[in-house]
Scaffold this motif. Sequence first.
Motif, short mmCIF file in Angstrom:
data_model
loop_
_atom_site.label_atom_id
_atom_site.label_comp_id
_atom_site.label_asym_id
_atom_site.label_seq_id
_atom_site.Cartn_x
_atom_site.Cartn_y
_atom_site.Cartn_z
N ALA A 24 -29.65 81.80 16.69
CA ALA A 24 -28.35 82.46 16.58
C ALA A 24 -28.49 83.70 15.71
O ALA A 24 -29.36 83.77 14.83
CB ALA A 24 -27.32 81.51 15.97
N PHE A 25 -27.63 84.66 15.97
CA PHE A 25 -27.63 85.91 15.21
C PHE A 25 -26.35 86.03 14.40
O PHE A 25 -25.30 85.54 14.82
CB PHE A 25 -27.74 87.11 16.15
CG PHE A 25 -29.01 87.14 16.93
CD1 PHE A 25 -30.15 87.70 16.38
CD2 PHE A 25 -29.08 86.62 18.20
CE1 PHE A 25 -31.34 87.72 17.09
CE2 PHE A 25 -30.25 86.64 18.93
CZ PHE A 25 -31.38 87.19 18.37
N SER A 26 -26.44 86.72 13.28
CA SER A 26 -25.23 87.05 12.53
C SER A 26 -24.40 88.01 13.37
O SER A 26 -24.91 88.61 14.33
CB SER A 26 -25.60 87.68 11.18
OG SER A 26 -26.37 88.86 11.38
N ARG A 27 -23.14 88.19 13.01
CA ARG A 27 -22.29 89.09 13.79
C ARG A 27 -22.86 90.51 13.86
O ARG A 27 -22.76 91.17 14.89
CB ARG A 27 -20.88 89.13 13.21
CG ARG A 27 -20.05 87.95 13.64
CD ARG A 27 -18.59 88.08 13.25
NE ARG A 27 -17.84 86.94 13.73
CZ ARG A 27 -17.79 85.78 13.11
NH1 ARG A 27 -18.43 85.60 11.98
NH2 ARG A 27 -17.10 84.79 13.63
N ASP A 28 -23.46 90.97 12.76
CA ASP A 28 -24.04 92.32 12.76
C ASP A 28 -25.46 92.35 13.31
O ASP A 28 -26.10 93.39 13.38
CB ASP A 28 -23.99 92.94 11.36
CG ASP A 28 -24.87 92.22 10.35
OD1 ASP A 28 -25.58 91.24 10.70
OD2 ASP A 28 -24.85 92.64 9.18
N GLU A 29 -25.97 91.18 13.68
CA GLU A 29 -27.30 91.01 14.28
C GLU A 29 -28.45 91.45 13.36
O GLU A 29 -29.54 91.74 13.81
CB GLU A 29 -27.39 91.67 15.66
CG GLU A 29 -26.40 91.04 16.64
CD GLU A 29 -26.49 91.58 18.05
OE1 GLU A 29 -26.92 92.73 18.26
OE2 GLU A 29 -26.13 90.82 18.97
#
Length: 120
Positions: A38-43
């Motif tokens: 999974a990635f953070s919202r800001d990737e």
Amino acid sequence: MAVTVDEVCAVARTLPRASEAWVRGRRKFRVGQIVYLAFSRDEAIMGFGFPKEERDALVAAEPDVYLLPGESDLRFHWVVARMDRLDLVTMEERVVDAWSMCVPKFLQREVAERRSWHAG
């Protein structure tokens, strides 16, 4: 040295039984209902499945690359990495190893054989 989200997704999309989804604005990859990437919202951060008993050593060995997950995720087999600190080969290993935690051994072997050119 930094890897892109596109490079990570390109690896994850090749793995059998993996599916990509957007959940609350975050890109995630899973096998069935199990999220392995999974990635953070800001990737900028990539979370991935990793054995709990080994993560403290990983973070201690490379604290500029790896971080412990947030407190709510400490109960899971999970660790996070800074995307701008990962290299391509390490990222591929982390993604495939995380996926391997979610699939049967015969699929693990199949993918390992397909990726054996990395070892040589």
